[in-house]
Design an enzyme around this catalytic site. Structure first.
Site, PDB file in Angstrom:
ATOM      1  N   LEU A  47      54.446  32.020  40.412  1.00 11.94           N
ATOM      2  CA  LEU A  47      54.052  30.809  39.684  1.00 11.94           C
ATOM      3  C   LEU A  47      55.050  30.413  38.607  1.00 11.94           C
ATOM      4  O   LEU A  47      55.077  29.261  38.177  1.00 11.94           O
ATOM      5  CB  LEU A  47      52.667  31.009  39.060  1.00 11.94           C
ATOM      6  CG  LEU A  47      51.503  31.102  40.050  1.00 11.94           C
ATOM      7  CD1 LEU A  47      50.240  31.602  39.349  1.00 11.94           C
ATOM      8  CD2 LEU A  47      51.246  29.753  40.703  1.00 11.94           C
ATOM      9  N   HIS A 108      36.874  33.409  28.300  1.00 14.01           N
ATOM     10  CA  HIS A 108      37.652  33.874  27.147  1.00 14.01           C
ATOM     11  C   HIS A 108      38.281  32.725  26.361  1.00 14.01           C
ATOM     12  O   HIS A 108      38.857  32.957  25.297  1.00 14.01           O
ATOM     13  CB  HIS A 108      38.673  34.919  27.592  1.00 14.01           C
ATOM     14  CG  HIS A 108      37.975  36.143  28.122  1.00 14.01           C
ATOM     15  ND1 HIS A 108      37.329  37.035  27.301  1.00 14.01           N
ATOM     16  CD2 HIS A 108      37.727  36.546  29.390  1.00 14.01           C
ATOM     17  CE1 HIS A 108      36.745  37.971  28.032  1.00 14.01           C
ATOM     18  NE2 HIS A 108      36.967  37.691  29.305  1.00 14.01           N
ATOM     19  N   TYR A 131      45.493  35.516  26.693  1.00 17.62           N
ATOM     20  CA  TYR A 131      44.951  35.121  28.001  1.00 17.62           C
ATOM     21  C   TYR A 131      43.987  33.932  27.846  1.00 17.62           C
ATOM     22  O   TYR A 131      44.115  32.917  28.534  1.00 17.62           O
ATOM     23  CB  TYR A 131      44.249  36.332  28.638  1.00 17.62           C
ATOM     24  CG  TYR A 131      43.395  36.005  29.831  1.00 17.62           C
ATOM     25  CD1 TYR A 131      43.965  35.627  31.030  1.00 17.62           C
ATOM     26  CD2 TYR A 131      42.010  36.072  29.740  1.00 17.62           C
ATOM     27  CE1 TYR A 131      43.169  35.319  32.126  1.00 17.62           C
ATOM     28  CE2 TYR A 131      41.206  35.778  30.828  1.00 17.62           C
ATOM     29  CZ  TYR A 131      41.793  35.394  32.013  1.00 17.62           C
ATOM     30  OH  TYR A 131      40.997  35.088  33.096  1.00 17.62           O
TER      31      TYR A 131
HETATM   32  C1  15L Z   1      38.044  37.169  32.935  1.00  9.50           C
HETATM   33  O1  15L Z   1      38.518  36.082  32.657  1.00  9.50           O
HETATM   34  C2  15L Z   1      38.808  38.181  33.698  1.00  9.50           C
HETATM   35  O2  15L Z   1      39.751  37.598  34.567  1.00  9.50           O
HETATM   36  C3  15L Z   1      37.928  39.145  34.446  1.00  9.50           C
HETATM   37  O3  15L Z   1      38.706  40.231  34.854  1.00  9.50           O
HETATM   38  C4  15L Z   1      36.715  39.611  33.646  1.00  9.50           C
HETATM   39  O4  15L Z   1      37.126  40.530  32.712  1.00  9.50           O
HETATM   40  C5  15L Z   1      35.986  38.437  33.024  1.00  9.50           C
HETATM   41  O5  15L Z   1      36.850  37.521  32.402  1.00  9.50           O
HETATM   42  C6  15L Z   1      34.939  38.837  31.987  1.00  9.50           C
HETATM   43  O6  15L Z   1      34.890  38.229  30.921  1.00  9.50           O
HETATM   44  O7  15L Z   1      34.156  39.735  32.255  1.00  9.50           O
END
Ligand code: 15L
Length: 261
Positions: A47, A108, A131
């Site tokens: 990407l 998140h 992230y």
């Molecule tokens: C996410 O965004 C992650 O990609 C995933 O691995 C989980 O950890 C999930 O959130 C979560 O909040 O449980």
């Protein structure tokens, strides 16, 4: 579909046959060990490589963008895969006339809200790390491309999507694979979505997220994490100030910092 080799990509690959005659699936070469199934074309792509993403998108009607780093990592890794990655995806969509994107955003983006708060997509974003920030940026990228070029996106702030809810936090934010698939169907085929942001969550008791602004998608969650409650409540209760109990983003709120070695 980017991120086809990831956890949700692997779940969705066979299910995508219901949504398209041909699905071009992509990931880093190392993550794409599976060969193509009946309805697929397989095309490895980094990407962070603008020309490779451009070639990937050429000829597609829609993009399901699951790709990138899916956990908290040093900023430089997030920058390449997620921030540059989402720019390259939208740049390619614009150049090739793709009119619909489904963007796998994340809870998140709002991970620093407490677990005793109920929020909706109009509440201030409170990313819980680099992230989450990259997903927030992706939502802004989607909005820009709708406002400027009319490219429509549904950004799905995915909760905790696994085959089962595994901990107390998941009781509120679990998303079953079947509900994820139905939400993807709605995101791909509902007309006139503009840029819609929705939480990806099953019909859980005590959910932190109000999805009323996405009613036009027609998504109705059928599953609930209640089926896992008894087993989960038999687990030890975390301390009151433990991030897994305090914040919606759980442990992501304390991942890092990543100091250079
Ligand atoms: C996410 O965004 C992650 O990609 C995933 O691995 C989980 O950890 C999930 O959130 C979560 O909040 O449980």
């Amino acid at each position: 579909m980017t991120g086809a080799g990831g956890g949700l990509g692997r779940v969705l690959r066979p299910r995508m046959a219901a949504f398209a005659d041909i699905v071009r699936v992509s990931d880093l070469a190392a993550a794409l060990e599976d060969s193509a199934i009946a309805h697929e074309e397989v095309q490895a792509c980094n990407l962070a490589d603008r020309a490779a993403v451009d070639a990937l998108v050429a000829g597609c009607d829609a993009i399901v963008h699951l790709g990138g780093v899916s956990v908290e990592r040093p900023f430089e890794e997030i920058l390449e895969a997620n921030i540059k990655g989402v720019f390259h995806v939208y740049e390619a969509a614009r150049r090739h006339g793709v009119k619909r994107v489904v963007f796998a955003s994340s809870n998140h983006v709002t991970g620093f809200y407490r677990q005793d708060e109920v929020i909706d997509v109009h509440d201030l974003r409170r990313p819980d790390g680099y992230y989450g920030l990259s997903k927030s940026y992706g939502e802004d990228m989607a909005q820009l491309h709708f406002d400027r070029y009319g490219i429509e996106t549904v950004s799905i702030r995915i909760g905790n999507s696994f085959s089962q809810a595994r901990d107390r936090r998941a009781l509120a934010c679990w998303l079953s694979y079947d509900d994820l698939t139905e939400l993807l169907r709605c995101a791909l085929f509902t007309p006139d979505v503009g840029h819609t942001v929705v939480y990806g969550v099953s019909d859980n008791v005590g959910s932190w997220w109000n999805n009323r602004y996405a009613a036009h998608l027609g998504f109705v969650a059928r599953d609930s994490a209640e089926q896992f409650r008894a087993a989960i409540e038999a687990q030890p209760m975390p301390a009151q100030d433990d991030p897994v109990r305090k914040f919606q983003g759980g442990l992501f709120t304390v991942a890092g910092p990543f100091d250079p070695q």
